[in-house]
Design an enzyme around this catalytic site. Structure first.
Site, short mmCIF file in Angstrom:
data_model
loop_
_atom_site.label_atom_id
_atom_site.label_comp_id
_atom_site.label_asym_id
_atom_site.label_seq_id
_atom_site.Cartn_x
_atom_site.Cartn_y
_atom_site.Cartn_z
N ASP A 34 30.12 35.12 32.81
CA ASP A 34 31.50 35.37 33.21
C ASP A 34 31.80 35.04 34.68
O ASP A 34 32.81 35.49 35.20
CB ASP A 34 31.87 36.82 32.94
CG ASP A 34 31.05 37.80 33.77
OD1 ASP A 34 29.99 37.40 34.28
OD2 ASP A 34 31.47 38.97 33.90
N GLU A 35 30.95 34.25 35.34
CA GLU A 35 31.25 33.89 36.72
C GLU A 35 30.61 32.55 37.06
O GLU A 35 29.61 32.15 36.46
CB GLU A 35 30.78 34.96 37.69
CG GLU A 35 29.28 35.22 37.68
CD GLU A 35 28.85 36.23 38.73
OE1 GLU A 35 29.41 36.22 39.84
OE2 GLU A 35 27.93 37.01 38.42
N ASP A 77 35.37 34.89 38.95
CA ASP A 77 34.74 35.99 38.22
C ASP A 77 35.75 36.58 37.25
O ASP A 77 36.85 36.97 37.65
CB ASP A 77 34.27 37.05 39.22
CG ASP A 77 33.25 38.01 38.63
OD1 ASP A 77 32.96 37.91 37.42
OD2 ASP A 77 32.76 38.88 39.37
#
Length: 417
Positions: free
Chosen positions: A121-122, A27
């Site tokens: 974003d992860e 993350d």
């Protein structure tokens, strides 16, 4: 549990025991803010709020410096500035974020093909099959963190565990810029003291329902009678939470993800109490949702709307379609019907329409009688005209002249970090 401002952070020492693990959850740390600092290094160390500067929008993300003042995603920008008056407000640039996200994902793909992006974003990575190339799961996690920092210029946090659920919880605990490894044999030890709200899939309402019954930790979930969980959450979620509380999570890393929903939202420049204008706006958004469904080759089995009022109270309503559809007119009819069920008539600041339970178009075959045949032909023709002349040049007559009070040009609901 680690908090959004980085307090309560827990990390593993170098060389920590990673026996029985193989799933990583990676993350990015305050991703949007980190990308803005990457673009403009003079912003480093400042409290940043990512959002429109007019004060009526909501916070998309915030730097850790701002989070320590209580600033959170989805909070009104005006409220965030009252909490942190010295914050710099930076308008979001989603093309920039997507470009940096692509570079991060390329790092992941160079490590293992078993990659499941969860958002911009992860991602989850299954690294059990690449140990000979890169080392143990803990070593691979450390390698990923180094490479993201060196090759992209931002930081990330990584959870390493035997299951997806525990890996995701671990990455949250280690933020920011941390690594937490949970060996398989210590999974239950890790889970038991955590609050129920830390479980992946347990939202604030579910956590509140459990806490009202004295079920505050994951140990409490594990030791509670099945009937108590079922009364609090319903049988399906109750059964799922029981499994997760015991460390049981059979979900594999999915290398191909099917889009689960498609939606558009609109925030008005001034609050709107004209019901006819709101109905028209829902129909316009439904047309855009239908166009995206057809472009992607999907049909929707359900429709949902979101209405946010002047006081920021948000009401969601959803319905199941009798037959899956990608026809904007049909989606709009359902959306307006859901809107009419809402009893509140006070001013509205945001409306949204979302198509849910997607499936490939044509998957149900042809019905004997197609009520939407004429509408489908019309919308196919509109699609062709828009492709030729541009999205903004072709619209239905019912939408013309109804722009008063509307915000900027319609856009898909902006992702929130």
């Amino acid at each position: 549990m680690g908090r959004g401002d980085g307090s309560g952070r827990i990390v593993s020492p170098p060389g920590a025991d990673d026996s029985g693990t193989g799933i990583l959850h990676v993350d990015m740390d305050a991703f949007y803010a980190a990308v803005e600092v990457l673009h403009d290094p003079s912003l480093r160390g400042l409290p940043l709020i990512i959002g429109a500067p007019d004060g009526r929008s909501v916070v998309s993300s915030a730097s850790y410096e701002a989070r320590r003042y209580g600033v959170r995603a989805a909070m009104p920008v005006g409220q965030a500035l009252r909490l942190c008056p010295t914050a710099r407000v930076v308008p979001p640039d989603f093309r920039r974020y997507q470009a940096v996200s692509s570079r991060v994902m390329q790092v992941f793909e160079s490590i293992t093909p078993l990659l499941e992006p969860l958002s911009i974003d992860e991602a989850f990575l299954d690294v059990r099959g690449v140990r000979r190339l890169w080392g143990s799961p803990g070593e691979i996690a450390a390698l990923i963190r180094r490479r993201v920092a060196e090759e992209v210029g931002i930081t990330c946090s990584v959870g390493v565990a035997a299951t997806k659920h525990v890996a995701k919880m671990a990455s949250t605990l280690s933020k920011p810029d941390g690594l937490l490894v949970i060996p398989a044999a210590r999974t239950q030890e890790f889970l038991d003291p955590r609050p129920v709200g830390a479980m992946w899939g347990v939202g604030p309402k579910a956590a509140e329902a459990l806490e009202r019954r004295g079920i505050r930790t994951i140990r409490d979930v594990r030791e509670s009678p099945d009937a108590a969980l079922d009364r609090a959450l319903g049988p399906a979620l109750g059964a799922r939470i029981r499994q997760l509380a015991r460390g049981e999570d059979a979900r594999a890393v999915e290398t191909t993800r099917v889009e689960k929903s498609i939606g558009h939202e609109e925030t008005f420049e001034t609050d709107v109490d004209d019901r006819e204008l709101l109905r028209s706006e829902l129909l316009r958004l439904a047309d855009r949702v239908g166009a995206r469904l057809r472009t992607g080759g999907w049909e929707a089995g359900g429709v949902a709307i979101k209405i946010r009022f002047l006081d920021f109270t948000t009401v969601n309503r959803s319905a199941t379609l009798a037959e899956a559809s990608a026809v904007g007119h049909r989606i709009g009819e359902i959306a307006v019907g859901l809107f009419e069920q809402i009893e509140r008539h006070d001013p509205v600041r945001l409306v949204g329409v979302r198509a849910e339970r997607l499936r490939p178009a044509g998957g149900a075959g042809l019905a004997l009688w197609d009520d939407d045949a004429d509408r489908r032909r019309l919308e196919d023709a509109l699609d062709g005209a828009r492709e030729r002349f541009g999205i903004g040049t072709i619209t239905r007559a019912r939408h013309v002249g109804r722009g008063q009070g509307r915000g900027s040009a319609p856009r898909p609901g902006a992702p929130q970090e």
